[in-house]
Scaffold this motif. Structure first.
Motif, PDB file in Angstrom:
ATOM      1  N   GLU B 166      -1.413   6.469  19.502  1.00 26.59           N
ATOM      2  CA  GLU B 166      -1.902   5.214  18.920  1.00 26.59           C
ATOM      3  C   GLU B 166      -2.506   5.461  17.541  1.00 26.59           C
ATOM      4  O   GLU B 166      -2.197   4.784  16.575  1.00 26.59           O
ATOM      5  CB  GLU B 166      -2.963   4.586  19.835  1.00 26.59           C
ATOM      6  CG  GLU B 166      -2.442   4.174  21.201  1.00 26.59           C
ATOM      7  CD  GLU B 166      -1.288   3.180  21.094  1.00 26.59           C
ATOM      8  OE1 GLU B 166      -0.355   3.274  21.906  1.00 26.59           O
ATOM      9  OE2 GLU B 166      -1.307   2.329  20.187  1.00 26.59           O
ATOM     10  N   VAL B 168      -2.049   8.021  15.657  1.00 26.00           N
ATOM     11  CA  VAL B 168      -1.035   8.533  14.725  1.00 26.00           C
ATOM     12  C   VAL B 168      -0.234   7.395  14.131  1.00 26.00           C
ATOM     13  O   VAL B 168      -0.039   7.300  12.923  1.00 26.00           O
ATOM     14  CB  VAL B 168      -0.087   9.516  15.451  1.00 26.00           C
ATOM     15  CG1 VAL B 168       1.153   9.747  14.626  1.00 26.00           C
ATOM     16  CG2 VAL B 168      -0.780  10.830  15.698  1.00 26.00           C
ATOM     17  N   SER B 169       0.228   6.481  15.014  1.00 23.46           N
ATOM     18  CA  SER B 169       1.078   5.417  14.473  1.00 23.46           C
ATOM     19  C   SER B 169       0.288   4.486  13.568  1.00 23.46           C
ATOM     20  O   SER B 169       0.801   4.040  12.549  1.00 23.46           O
ATOM     21  CB  SER B 169       1.753   4.637  15.604  1.00 23.46           C
ATOM     22  OG  SER B 169       0.779   4.024  16.399  1.00 23.46           O
ATOM     23  N   ILE B 172      -0.165   6.291  10.314  1.00 24.28           N
ATOM     24  CA  ILE B 172       1.092   6.353   9.554  1.00 24.28           C
ATOM     25  C   ILE B 172       1.361   5.026   8.871  1.00 24.28           C
ATOM     26  O   ILE B 172       1.748   4.968   7.705  1.00 24.28           O
ATOM     27  CB  ILE B 172       2.273   6.698  10.478  1.00 24.28           C
ATOM     28  CG1 ILE B 172       2.230   8.180  10.831  1.00 24.28           C
ATOM     29  CG2 ILE B 172       3.590   6.409   9.771  1.00 24.28           C
ATOM     30  CD1 ILE B 172       3.302   8.565  11.788  1.00 24.28           C
ATOM     31  N   MET B 175      -0.710   4.780   5.960  1.00 27.32           N
ATOM     32  CA  MET B 175      -0.256   5.658   4.882  1.00 27.32           C
ATOM     33  C   MET B 175       0.964   5.090   4.190  1.00 27.32           C
ATOM     34  O   MET B 175       1.098   5.172   2.978  1.00 27.32           O
ATOM     35  CB  MET B 175       0.068   7.039   5.451  1.00 27.32           C
ATOM     36  CG  MET B 175      -0.832   8.109   4.903  1.00 27.32           C
ATOM     37  SD  MET B 175      -0.325   9.751   5.361  1.00 27.32           S
ATOM     38  CE  MET B 175      -0.893   9.860   7.016  1.00 27.32           C
ATOM     39  N   TRP B 176       1.870   4.523   4.993  1.00 24.61           N
ATOM     40  CA  TRP B 176       3.052   3.913   4.390  1.00 24.61           C
ATOM     41  C   TRP B 176       2.657   2.796   3.445  1.00 24.61           C
ATOM     42  O   TRP B 176       3.172   2.692   2.342  1.00 24.61           O
ATOM     43  CB  TRP B 176       3.957   3.354   5.494  1.00 24.61           C
ATOM     44  CG  TRP B 176       5.153   4.192   5.739  1.00 24.61           C
ATOM     45  CD1 TRP B 176       5.418   5.410   5.195  1.00 24.61           C
ATOM     46  CD2 TRP B 176       6.250   3.874   6.563  1.00 24.61           C
ATOM     47  NE1 TRP B 176       6.605   5.877   5.645  1.00 24.61           N
ATOM     48  CE2 TRP B 176       7.153   4.981   6.486  1.00 24.61           C
ATOM     49  CE3 TRP B 176       6.576   2.798   7.379  1.00 24.61           C
ATOM     50  CZ2 TRP B 176       8.344   5.006   7.188  1.00 24.61           C
ATOM     51  CZ3 TRP B 176       7.758   2.838   8.068  1.00 24.61           C
ATOM     52  CH2 TRP B 176       8.637   3.926   7.974  1.00 24.61           C
ATOM     53  N   GLN B 183       3.186   3.513  -5.119  1.00 23.22           N
ATOM     54  CA  GLN B 183       4.453   3.525  -5.838  1.00 23.22           C
ATOM     55  C   GLN B 183       4.565   2.304  -6.712  1.00 23.22           C
ATOM     56  O   GLN B 183       5.018   2.362  -7.841  1.00 23.22           O
ATOM     57  CB  GLN B 183       5.614   3.552  -4.851  1.00 23.22           C
ATOM     58  CG  GLN B 183       5.859   4.934  -4.293  1.00 23.22           C
ATOM     59  CD  GLN B 183       7.190   5.033  -3.583  1.00 23.22           C
ATOM     60  OE1 GLN B 183       7.951   4.081  -3.532  1.00 23.22           O
ATOM     61  NE2 GLN B 183       7.460   6.177  -3.019  1.00 23.22           N
ATOM     62  N   SER B 185       2.129   0.568  -7.943  1.00 21.22           N
ATOM     63  CA  SER B 185       1.212   0.585  -9.073  1.00 21.22           C
ATOM     64  C   SER B 185       1.660   1.582 -10.126  1.00 21.22           C
ATOM     65  O   SER B 185       1.301   1.470 -11.276  1.00 21.22           O
ATOM     66  CB  SER B 185      -0.205   0.927  -8.616  1.00 21.22           C
ATOM     67  OG  SER B 185      -0.231   2.266  -8.166  1.00 21.22           O
ATOM     68  N   GLN B 186       2.473   2.577  -9.689  1.00 15.33           N
ATOM     69  CA  GLN B 186       2.954   3.507 -10.704  1.00 15.33           C
ATOM     70  C   GLN B 186       4.082   2.904 -11.513  1.00 15.33           C
ATOM     71  O   GLN B 186       4.402   3.378 -12.580  1.00 15.33           O
ATOM     72  CB  GLN B 186       3.430   4.801 -10.038  1.00 15.33           C
ATOM     73  CG  GLN B 186       2.282   5.684  -9.643  1.00 15.33           C
ATOM     74  CD  GLN B 186       2.741   7.091  -9.364  1.00 15.33           C
ATOM     75  OE1 GLN B 186       3.760   7.288  -8.735  1.00 15.33           O
ATOM     76  NE2 GLN B 186       2.008   8.058  -9.845  1.00 15.33           N
TER      77      GLN B 186
END
Lengths: 505, 201
Positions: B166, B168-169, B172, B175-176, B183, B185-186
């Protein structure tokens, strides 16, 4: 031991954020429904099932891939730029070179009055979407654009690379280096290369029959070992994809479609540079002109792929930046330009062209090219002391030639035909566009198999050795270049074998 | 590694060469640098940045029973595997207690003997020298292992066994989302990517 656990931690952290991790987790959860699973031996049973269904192998391949691109371990007190490139004078030269490129791009932009990036109007977006598969038929006016730089500009930077702590006299002695590269890096000589089973493993019947198993086992490391002796034509595409651990899952296709959408929405100045490069190089090549459309589809997307930025973790180059004002005008924000941080130069499209023979699906072709770029090709146009970096390769070529054919080197030097000036264009493109395609792919098999670009330097020397008799008779740079102008009839493996095993010092 | 370096005075290097240092045309291949410490120290680590030194010998002057004795604690430690080539020439090094031939305790002076046999290089030296003392009696490192397992240690990673699915997901997913934002903002500011000119920094 410390280094190992740090590396393991780094790899696990990186894999945690990936698609593979969530897939593994999903698979593990599904395993729980299977009747073979017992509560007392839960961990072992799940592991066993994941192994049997091939998921452990996928994880192994992913770890193997991470090991390839892991930045080198650094001393805790070393700043990040030192870990990427320890030699301060090389970092400085790279920075100055980048400034020159930026200036050139900025001045092109100002002269032509074209913005570096702009949003396309809707009508233009529609048009591009319709034309996506045949961008080659377009004949835009590219006469105003010129490549930002070409290999002949880059070689001058490398020739001018000097270590301030090194005194080089102009005298030509037996001990001095006769070539153009003036830095003392450790490069391997023939003896060091052949004492390992390097480059030329003779194919054995046993190994050749294994190739079907290789593909079914899906083992990256085994495929890489196998590639050292060359891949069978029919299996090369699968084997390279396995070695590079590129997949063509729905996620990869979606990612490619997203990049395509970015191309449709925004027009970048570098797009014109890409068009120009393709028209000047690949389109004029007998082998590659048919793939013109593919090249646009790959390179335009490549420019927009921010995932490429991660290779700057181990590349001492810095991506160019620009300041954008936010719409409200209140903030300025630095963005990378182009989004992937890589400015294409003259001949860049030749890195992609040979791959078109292997892959016909754009998303697959794209994944393989991107991985090859972030593992190998970037080293050919950035200044570093890495053994596969362009500086080391040029030095290795010159040293091998001076050691094994000193008379030829001396003669060429005397007539004003420094060998590197002829060989540089081959090395910078990893021979793409100079060898015939089947021979080039055999060469690139070994680059993947040995995870090193050194073979490019060795082949360059082997070519000179092969044509040594003719070269000894020329009296000018132009005639030397004429002798070495056409490499399309050369066979790579016999050439390498003769040079590595039959040339006596 | 968060220990502070001890204060020390680093003397300027003295060249050892045969003949007159001023008129002789050949460059010295050996330099000696002395480092005096303010008070006797038990050394844990000596760290430095190399500048073209090939081999390093370290001698220590220890205060023992009222007298000062010189001992060699490191002999011809190789910093550059090939003295003629660049590899290792700019690298950072650390020499730890356990690598030394003798116990570096009650040290008052450290003598570094630098050797560079190759004629390729104009100069060679060692920079950014820091000497770190042993940890004090009551620091964390001296705590026996069984005590540290009682108090939960903040580990960024659980390498033993599978972590809770739980958490971990959810992490993740976070994080995604974060990488997507990063990405974006870059590549764009508020959705726009109207880049005018590149900046030189």
């Amino acid at each position: 031991m410390m280094d190992e656990s740090v590396s393991i931690t780094q790899i696990v952290q990186r894999l945690k954020g990936t698609n593979l991790h969530s897939q593994l987790e999903k698979q593990a959860k599904e395993c729980l429904h299977k009747p073979e699973i017992k509560l007392e031996t839960l961990k072992d049973d799940v592991r066993r099932l994941l192994k049997a269904s091939g998921w452990e192998r996928k994880l192994q391949n992913a770890v193997y891939r991470e090991l390839h691109i892991l930045p080198p371990p650094g001393h805790p007190r070393a700043p990040p730029e030192h870990t990427k490139e320890p030699l301060a004078y090389m970092r400085k030269t790279q920075v100055n070179w980048e400034k020159r490129i930026l200036k050139s791009l900025n001045s092109m932009c100002t002269e032509l009055g074209i913005p570096l990036a702009r949003k396309r109007p809707v009508a233009e977006q529609k048009e591009l979407t319709n034309k996506w598969n045949e961008m080659g038929t377009d004949e835009p006016d590219l006469s105003k654009f010129r490549p930002v730089y070409a290999p002949k500009d880059f070689i001058e930077v490398l020739v001018g690379l000097k270590n301030p702590n090194n005194e080089r006299s102009e005298d030509l002695t037996v001990r001095s280096h006769w070539g153009l590269i003036q830095v003392s890096l450790n490069v391997r000589d023939i003896l060091q290369m052949v004492s390992l089973p390097f480059f030329i493993s003779l194919p054995s019947i046993f190994l050749m029959s294994r190739h079907k198993e290789l593909v079914s086992e899906q083992d990256s490391a085994a495929a890489q070992q196998y590639s050292r002796q060359g891949c069978p034509t029919g299996l090369r595409a699968q084997l390279w994809s396995l070695i590079l651990n590129t997949t063509n899952d729905p996620e990869d296709i979606t990612h490619y479609e997203q990049l395509k959408a970015r191309v449709i929405h925004h027009d970048l100045l570098v797009d014109n540079l890409i068009y120009k490069d393709v028209k000047l190089t690949a389109s004029n090549d007998d082998y590659y002109f048919v793939f013109e459309d593919y090249l646009y589809q790959v390179l335009l997307c490549f420019s927009r792929d921010t995932a490429v930025l991660e290779h700057f973790n181990y590349n001492c180059a810095t991506p160019p930046k620009s300041c954008i004002q936010s719409k409200s005008g209140s903030e300025q924000c630095a963005v990378v330009y182009p989004p992937n941080g890589v400015i294409p130069f003259h001949g860049f499209s030749m890195y992609v062209a040979p791959l078109c023979f292997l892959y016909n699906e754009p998303s697959k072709l794209y994944s393989v090219f991107r991985e090859m770029y972030i593992r190998y090709f970037f080293r050919l146009h950035s200044i570093s002391s890495h053994p596969s970096g362009i500086v080391s390769l040029c030095l290795q070529f010159e040293r091998l030639l001076q050691t094994h054919l000193p008379q030829l080197f001396y003669h060429l030097r005397e007539i004003g035909a420094q060998p590197l000036r002829i060989a540089f264009k081959w090395i910078v493109r990893a021979f793409s566009g100079y060898l015939s395609t089947d021979q080039l792919l055999l060469l690139w098999d070994r680059i993947l198999g040995y995870d090193s670009l050194e073979i490019v330097a060795v082949l360059a020397t082997a070519v000179f050795v092969f044509r040594a008799e003719n070269l000894m008779e020329v009296t000018s740079l132009a005639s030397a270049e004429a002798v070495l102008a056409d490499l399309s009839t050369l066979k790579v493996m016999p050439l390498l074998q003769i040079f590595l095993f039959a040339t006596s010092v | 590694m968060s220990a502070k370096a001890v204060s020390c005075t680093i003397k300027s290097p003295v060249a050892l060469q045969i003949g007159d240092a001023v008129s002789d045309s050949s460059r010295p291949g050996v330099y000696i640098t002395d480092i005096t410490l303010a008070e006797p120290v038990n050394i844990q680590e000596i760290s430095f940045k190399n500048y073209y030194t090939a081999y390093l010998t370290v001698r220590l002057q220890r205060r023992e029973d009222g007298s000062a004795k010189w001992v060699t604690c490191l002999r011809n430690y190789c910093l550059m595997s090939n003295p003629h080539a660049e590899a290792g020439s700019h690298d950072y090094f650390s020499i730890y207690r356990h690598q030394m031939l003798t116990e570096p305790d009650n040290v008052t002076t450290v003598r570094l003997i630098l050797r560079q046999p190759s004629s390729e290089w104009l100069n060679f030296s060692i920079e950014e020298i820091n000497i770190y003392p042993c940890a004090k009696e009551d620091s964390e490192r001296d705590v026996p292992a069984w005590i540290s397992t009682l108090t939960p240690v903040e580990e960024p990673l659980d390498l033993n066994g599978l972590p809770d699915p739980e958490t971990v997901s959810s992490s993740i997913q976070q994080m995604w989302a974060l990488t997507e934002i990063m990405q974006a903002s870059q590549t764009a500011v508020e959705g726009s990517y109207d880049v005018k000119l590149l900046s030189y920094t």
